[in-house]
Design an enzyme around this catalytic site. Sequence first.
Site, PDB file in Angstrom:
ATOM      1  N   PRO A  88      -1.892   1.901   2.318  1.00 30.62           N
ATOM      2  CA  PRO A  88      -1.074   3.012   2.832  1.00 30.62           C
ATOM      3  C   PRO A  88       0.424   2.512   3.679  1.00 30.62           C
ATOM      4  O   PRO A  88       0.759   2.311   3.889  1.00 30.62           O
ATOM      5  CB  PRO A  88      -1.416   3.563   4.086  1.00 30.62           C
ATOM      6  CG  PRO A  88      -3.241   3.444   3.701  1.00 30.62           C
ATOM      7  CD  PRO A  88      -3.091   2.327   2.398  1.00 30.62           C
ATOM      8  N   GLU A 115     -12.721   0.805   5.074  1.00 27.73           N
ATOM      9  CA  GLU A 115     -11.804   0.913   6.444  1.00 27.73           C
ATOM     10  C   GLU A 115      -9.951  -0.338   4.908  1.00 27.73           C
ATOM     11  O   GLU A 115      -9.524  -0.738   5.887  1.00 27.73           O
ATOM     12  CB  GLU A 115     -11.970  -0.171   7.688  1.00 27.73           C
ATOM     13  CG  GLU A 115     -13.049   1.276   7.793  1.00 27.73           C
ATOM     14  CD  GLU A 115     -12.100   2.219   8.391  1.00 27.73           C
ATOM     15  OE1 GLU A 115     -10.926   2.524   9.412  1.00 27.73           O
ATOM     16  OE2 GLU A 115     -12.429   3.877   8.695  1.00 27.73           O
ATOM     17  N   ARG A 153       4.132   6.146 -18.936  1.00 27.10           N
ATOM     18  CA  ARG A 153       5.327   6.736 -19.365  1.00 27.10           C
ATOM     19  C   ARG A 153       6.556   5.719 -19.505  1.00 27.10           C
ATOM     20  O   ARG A 153       7.200   6.264 -20.990  1.00 27.10           O
ATOM     21  CB  ARG A 153       5.784   7.730 -17.840  1.00 27.10           C
ATOM     22  CG  ARG A 153       4.908   8.350 -17.567  1.00 27.10           C
ATOM     23  CD  ARG A 153       4.546   9.176 -16.627  1.00 27.10           C
ATOM     24  NE  ARG A 153       6.143  10.295 -17.532  1.00 27.10           N
ATOM     25  CZ  ARG A 153       5.394  11.463 -18.266  1.00 27.10           C
ATOM     26  NH1 ARG A 153       4.300  12.295 -18.130  1.00 27.10           N
ATOM     27  NH2 ARG A 153       6.594  12.377 -18.876  1.00 27.10           N
ATOM     28  N   ASP A 168      13.217  12.793 -17.508  1.00 30.33           N
ATOM     29  CA  ASP A 168      12.194  13.394 -16.547  1.00 30.33           C
ATOM     30  C   ASP A 168      13.350  13.365 -15.147  1.00 30.33           C
ATOM     31  O   ASP A 168      14.362  12.440 -15.187  1.00 30.33           O
ATOM     32  CB  ASP A 168      11.390  12.365 -16.161  1.00 30.33           C
ATOM     33  CG  ASP A 168      10.046  12.630 -17.311  1.00 30.33           C
ATOM     34  OD1 ASP A 168       9.571  13.606 -17.433  1.00 30.33           O
ATOM     35  OD2 ASP A 168       9.234  12.050 -17.986  1.00 30.33           O
TER      36      ASP A 168
HETATM   37  N1  SAM Z   1      -8.112   1.797   7.378  1.00 30.67           N
HETATM   38  C1  SAM Z   1      -6.958   2.378   6.335  1.00 30.67           C
HETATM   39  C2  SAM Z   1      -5.720   2.544   6.699  1.00 30.67           C
HETATM   40  O1  SAM Z   1      -5.870   3.344   8.316  1.00 30.67           O
HETATM   41  O2  SAM Z   1      -4.757   2.371   6.661  1.00 30.67           O
HETATM   42  C3  SAM Z   1      -7.123   3.222   5.408  1.00 30.67           C
HETATM   43  C4  SAM Z   1      -8.215   2.887   4.473  1.00 30.67           C
HETATM   44  S1  SAM Z   1      -8.482   3.753   3.113  1.00 30.67           S
HETATM   45  C5  SAM Z   1      -9.654   4.335   3.704  1.00 30.67           C
HETATM   46  C6  SAM Z   1      -8.933   2.915   1.878  1.00 30.67           C
HETATM   47  C7  SAM Z   1      -8.078   2.417   1.236  1.00 30.67           C
HETATM   48  O3  SAM Z   1      -7.603   3.385   0.113  1.00 30.67           O
HETATM   49  C8  SAM Z   1      -7.212   1.343   1.048  1.00 30.67           C
HETATM   50  O4  SAM Z   1      -7.762  -0.021   1.277  1.00 30.67           O
HETATM   51  C9  SAM Z   1      -6.175   1.407  -0.040  1.00 30.67           C
HETATM   52  O5  SAM Z   1      -6.843   0.789  -1.020  1.00 30.67           O
HETATM   53  C10 SAM Z   1      -6.052   3.031  -0.996  1.00 30.67           C
HETATM   54  N2  SAM Z   1      -5.139   4.024   0.588  1.00 30.67           N
HETATM   55  C11 SAM Z   1      -5.558   4.809   1.274  1.00 30.67           C
HETATM   56  N3  SAM Z   1      -4.315   5.661   1.732  1.00 30.67           N
HETATM   57  C12 SAM Z   1      -3.439   4.688   0.426  1.00 30.67           C
HETATM   58  C13 SAM Z   1      -1.873   5.096   0.135  1.00 30.67           C
HETATM   59  N4  SAM Z   1      -1.391   6.262   1.072  1.00 30.67           N
HETATM   60  N5  SAM Z   1      -1.349   4.325  -0.784  1.00 30.67           N
HETATM   61  C14 SAM Z   1      -1.726   3.211  -1.649  1.00 30.67           C
HETATM   62  N6  SAM Z   1      -3.595   2.963  -1.201  1.00 30.67           N
HETATM   63  C15 SAM Z   1      -3.915   4.130  -0.679  1.00 30.67           C
END
Ligand code: SAM
Length: 245
Positions: A88, A115, A153, A168
């Site tokens: 994220p 996490e 794609r 697209d």
């Molecule tokens: N504790 C982290 C935070 O608040 O940023 C969230 C961890 S999430 C539950 C677990 C995994 O999901 C992350 O390590 C990432 O690989 C993936 N993930 C979650 N949201 C994402 C997003 N918006 N974009 C890309 N990967 C995401």
Amino acid sequence: MRFDVITLFPGMVESMTTHGVVGRGIEKGFIELVTWNPRDFSNDRHGTVDDRPYGGGPGMVMKVEPLRATIRAAREAADPAPVIYLSPDGRMLNESRVQELGRYERVILLCGRYEGIDERLVELEVDATLSVGDYVVSGGELPAMIVVDAVSRLVPGVLGHAESASQDAFADGLLDCPHYTRPEVVDGLKVPAVLLSGDHQAVARWRLQQALGRTREKRPDLLERRGMSDSEHALLEDYRALQSN
Ligand code: SAM
């Protein structure tokens, strides 16, 4: 193009290999999708890949060593490739980033769980981070699958001519025009007459005009960034006039 996906849930990612555009791309030999499970690289017999966070708090953190061993095995398995961590806090995925990724022969996608991943692994082994949006999902698998799908794609040969990615949304910095199929009338709503006219130039002009108008209405930020030619300005003026009649 080859995608290597490092994931604790390979089955999720592998489900792509038998469906739709990606499935066909694999079948035709344009795409390769390989999964790597860090549990196979754990140095204990339970396949441990996570541990409690230093400093306390809820949840678990993915450990450095199993991930580092997995990434190194993946790196060595084929041509050099960037390691991209789906996170994220990464750069936001958009069409130009999809196109950038499409220029590689191979990418390694790293999926977090729990996490997230020990920050030192990110510092040591990750080349770039990518986010699919300002929200949190439970793991990197769905984000990685979005990347695989969107990039596939663009790989020549994957889409048939009729569904070319150049048609697209975003390909030209604009949203897509509306689409219609049979029947010609649904609950009194008719297909725009120009689409039945057989006049290819008029159809192309209408589609561009609709794309410009929709982008102005729904995503003016895109249009501002892209700019418009004089003839596109004129088309958009016509569109506005038509809408207000
Ligand atoms: N504790 C982290 C935070 O608040 O940023 C969230 C961890 S999430 C539950 C677990 C995994 O999901 C992350 O390590 C990432 O690989 C993936 N993930 C979650 N949201 C994402 C997003 N918006 N974009 C890309 N990967 C995401």
